[in-house]
Design an enzyme around this catalytic site. Structure first.
Site, short mmCIF file in Angstrom:
data_model
loop_
_atom_site.label_atom_id
_atom_site.label_comp_id
_atom_site.label_asym_id
_atom_site.label_seq_id
_atom_site.Cartn_x
_atom_site.Cartn_y
_atom_site.Cartn_z
N ASN A 150 20.58 -13.78 39.97
CA ASN A 150 19.71 -14.01 38.81
C ASN A 150 19.46 -12.76 37.97
O ASN A 150 19.41 -12.83 36.75
CB ASN A 150 18.40 -14.68 39.24
CG ASN A 150 17.65 -13.89 40.27
OD1 ASN A 150 18.23 -13.14 41.05
ND2 ASN A 150 16.35 -14.02 40.29
N GLU A 248 13.51 -10.71 50.63
CA GLU A 248 12.81 -11.19 49.42
C GLU A 248 13.39 -12.55 49.11
O GLU A 248 14.54 -12.65 48.68
CB GLU A 248 13.08 -10.24 48.25
CG GLU A 248 12.52 -8.84 48.42
CD GLU A 248 11.02 -8.83 48.57
OE1 GLU A 248 10.35 -9.76 48.07
OE2 GLU A 248 10.52 -7.90 49.22
N CYS A 282 12.65 -15.24 40.44
CA CYS A 282 11.84 -15.71 41.56
C CYS A 282 10.35 -15.64 41.23
O CYS A 282 9.53 -16.21 41.94
CB CYS A 282 12.18 -14.92 42.82
SG CYS A 282 12.16 -13.16 42.56
N GLU A 461 9.22 -4.23 48.91
CA GLU A 461 10.08 -3.26 48.24
C GLU A 461 9.20 -2.45 47.29
O GLU A 461 8.01 -2.70 47.15
CB GLU A 461 11.18 -4.00 47.46
CG GLU A 461 12.09 -4.81 48.39
CD GLU A 461 13.31 -5.38 47.69
OE1 GLU A 461 13.14 -6.23 46.81
OE2 GLU A 461 14.44 -4.95 48.02
O1 TXE Z 1 21.62 -17.78 46.97
P1 TXE Z 1 22.08 -17.16 48.32
P2 TXE Z 1 22.32 -18.93 46.17
C1 TXE Z 1 17.23 -19.30 45.48
C2 TXE Z 1 17.32 -20.39 44.44
C3 TXE Z 1 18.72 -20.82 44.54
C4 TXE Z 1 18.94 -20.73 46.03
C5 TXE Z 1 20.35 -20.59 46.45
O2 TXE Z 1 16.46 -21.45 44.79
O3 TXE Z 1 18.92 -22.11 44.06
O4 TXE Z 1 18.23 -19.58 46.39
O5 TXE Z 1 21.01 -19.64 45.63
C6 TXE Z 1 24.64 -13.81 50.11
N1 TXE Z 1 25.01 -13.78 55.21
N2 TXE Z 1 17.42 -17.97 44.96
O6 TXE Z 1 23.02 -19.92 46.99
O7 TXE Z 1 23.16 -17.98 48.94
C7 TXE Z 1 25.29 -14.32 48.85
O8 TXE Z 1 26.67 -14.04 48.86
C8 TXE Z 1 24.82 -12.77 54.36
C9 TXE Z 1 16.25 -17.20 44.88
O9 TXE Z 1 23.11 -18.28 45.15
O10 TXE Z 1 20.86 -16.88 49.10
C10 TXE Z 1 24.52 -13.54 47.79
O11 TXE Z 1 25.03 -12.21 47.70
N3 TXE Z 1 24.75 -12.93 53.03
C11 TXE Z 1 16.51 -15.82 44.59
C12 TXE Z 1 23.11 -13.51 48.36
O12 TXE Z 1 23.26 -13.76 49.75
C13 TXE Z 1 24.85 -14.17 52.55
C14 TXE Z 1 17.70 -15.41 43.85
C15 TXE Z 1 22.17 -14.56 47.76
O13 TXE Z 1 22.78 -15.82 47.83
C16 TXE Z 1 25.03 -15.27 53.39
C17 TXE Z 1 18.82 -16.28 44.06
C18 TXE Z 1 25.12 -15.04 54.79
N4 TXE Z 1 25.29 -16.02 55.67
C19 TXE Z 1 18.63 -17.52 44.58
N5 TXE Z 1 25.10 -16.39 52.63
C20 TXE Z 1 15.38 -14.86 44.47
N6 TXE Z 1 14.44 -14.88 45.39
O14 TXE Z 1 15.35 -14.06 43.57
C21 TXE Z 1 24.94 -15.99 51.34
N7 TXE Z 1 24.81 -14.65 51.29
#
Ligand code: TXE
Length: 480
Positions: A150, A248, A282, A461
């Protein structure tokens, strides 16, 4: 087509398996570059490079570490235009937002932590006249930083900069959905003269590259921002290995508006806090509670303002909203809009995909959407949508709105609008959130602790908190 490369041991390299996958421009829905499909072998190479670099980097003087990190900050500023365009194209966000917020914040992150380490001190405890206890702080070693899509460069550097400043070496992975500015950053790190192996950037998917980072035995800590489910998976992998963890995660933030607020300020800021970055922050306030005596006036003015927001080409300065980040995400958000209707929500505006003309016709655009008439505990008001969708609801009493605000599993941030200082204090103290904004939103001072409670995460953080996270404390007790 441009191929993004990994940054390992100071070089820009292909993934070990030679495989790539598509990187989309969400404003057009078309592929414009290729991302390394890295896995265990690349993370292994990166970790070896980082382990080798650690001895020297951790012994580099603070002022030398600071100098090279400041050089990176300067180079981010010097490349501001190019980085902002890359961020907008990769993520779908308006170029003006990337220019005003994302890229300046990335250089501020480096500058803030590069100078913070020059002013750090540790404690000493004198135990009467018998002994003196000194607290020493040392870096952890190799640490892992995993960031989301994001605020790509903004959040990537928010982790990397303090990790490096504290003397650690890093294996980092940006989101595979928005990898471009992290790749450009690796070029800038080479130009700045960051010693080889100090920062390694491995591109790839979460289940392969991300998982390999969280389970690598030589990576001592994981700093992660992303979805709550992913956070759970990372914790399940890393906690039994006794790694330090900073998570986070998601949010479902309440925006509470009392009738004694500054109406125009609350209105203008609430539109912004609902739809900035297409609602994909977020910290966005997605549940807006308005005191009943002002509800109808607020609703009319809010919907009127939202109707004036322009959804359009992210490169057009007149666009307020660009595209959401991916087709999958667009479908997820549209799915939530359908759910809100099924749950009995009354659609006040938006509620659909927008198809623009010409080259933008394949882009992932969603009209800013406002619902009312939903109960505080329905799924729409409990689950994180992370898109341009908000709900409006009236409330009568302070206790009632606090109960509704605290009803979700999340606890990241909350916003309170009132000119009554006593009320502001009372309500802030009762809200279950890590961050409370009173009469403002997203006002950020990098010295403050940043993070959530409940399912919004663990740890803080920012400021000294993150420098502490990225170091180990040791107490030396010396008998006098
Ligand atoms: O996030 P992911 P996604 C929320 C928002 C969104 C949902 C899913 O609701 O719809 O999360 O988004 C890495 N081991 N937020 O699927 O999967 C991945 O490659 C290690 C809130 O895009 O959580 C990426 O670099 N790493 C949020 C990172 O994790 C892993 C911002 C985030 O991806 C992994 C984004 C694993 N097993 C989404 N699986 C906020 N809080 O700001 C994935 N990743």
């Amino acid at each position: 087509m441009e191929k993004i490369r990994n940054y390992i041991n100071g070089d820009l390299v292909e993934p070990e398996n030679g495989l790539y996958f598509d990187n989309y421009n969400p404003s057009r829905g078309s592929v414009y570059s290729l991302i390394p499909d890295s896995g265990k072998a690349d993370v292994q190479k990166a970790t070896i490079a980082a382990s080798k670099a650690f001895a020297e980097w951790s012994n580099t003087s603070r002022s030398d570490r600071s100098e090279v990190l400041l050089k990176i900050a300067d180079l981010i500023d010097a490349n501001h235009g190019r980085l902002a365009e890359a961020e907008s194209m990769d993520n779908g966000k308006p170029l003006k937002l990337a220019s005003r917020v994302d890229i300046p914040r990335a250089s501020s992150n480096f500058r803030f932590f590069a100078t913070a380490i020059l002013h750090e001190s540790t404690e000493a405890h004198q135990s009467d006249d018998q002994a003196i206890n000194m607290t020493l702080r040392s870096p952890l070693g190799v640490v892992g930083c995993i960031s989301p899509w994001n605020l790509p460069l903004y959040l990537f550097t928010w982790k990397i900069a303090p990790a490096l400043a504290a003397g650690n070496t890093v294996v980092a992975k940006p989101s595979e959905i928005t990898p471009m500015t992290a790749f450009l950053l690796s070029e800038l790190c080479i130009e700045a003269g960051l010693p080889v192996g100090v920062l390694n950037i491995v591109h790839g998917k979460g289940a392969s590259a991300g998982q390999a980072i969280s389970e690598h035995p030589d990576i001592k800590a994981i700093s992660f921002t992303g979805g709550t489910e992913t956070g759970k998976r990372i914790a399940a992998t890393a906690a039994p290995m006794f790694k330090k963890l900073s998570l986070e995660l998601g949010g479902k933030n309440p925006n509470i508006i009392f009738a004694d607020c500054d109406f125009e300020d609350a209105l203008k800021t609430s539109v912004h806090s609902s739809f900035a970055n297409q609602g994909q922050i977020c910290l966005c306030g997605s549940r807006i509670f308005v005191e009943r005596s002002m509800y109808e006036k607020f609703r009319a003015a809010f919907v009127d303002k939202v109707n004036k927001l322009k959804v359009g080409d992210p490169f057009d300065a007149g666009s307020n909203l660009g595209a959401v980040v991916s087709k999958e995400h667009m479908e997820k958000v549209l799915g939530y809009i359908e759910l809100a209707k099924k749950e009995g929500g009354k659609l006040l505006t938006g509620g659909e995909r927008i198809v623009l003309e010409g080259e933008l016709s394949g882009g992932y655009y969603i009209a800013p959407t406002v619902f009312e008439g939903l109960s505080f505990d329905c799924q729409t008001n409990q689950q994180e949508i992370f898109g341009p969708v908000v709900t409006l609801a009236p409330f009568d009493a302070e206790e009632e709105v606090i109960k509704m605000a605290n009803s979700t599993e999340y606890g990241l941030s909350a916003t309170v609008w009132t000119t009554n200082l006593k009320r502001a204090n009372r309500v802030s103290n009762q809200l279950e959130s890590g961050i409370i904004w009173v009469n403002c939103w997203l006002f950020r001072d990098l010295r403050t602790p940043f993070g959530g409670i409940k399912k919004s995460g663990v740890g803080r953080e920012g400021g000294w908190d993150v420098l502490e996270f990225f170091s180990e404390k040791k107490n030396v007790c010396m008998k006098l």
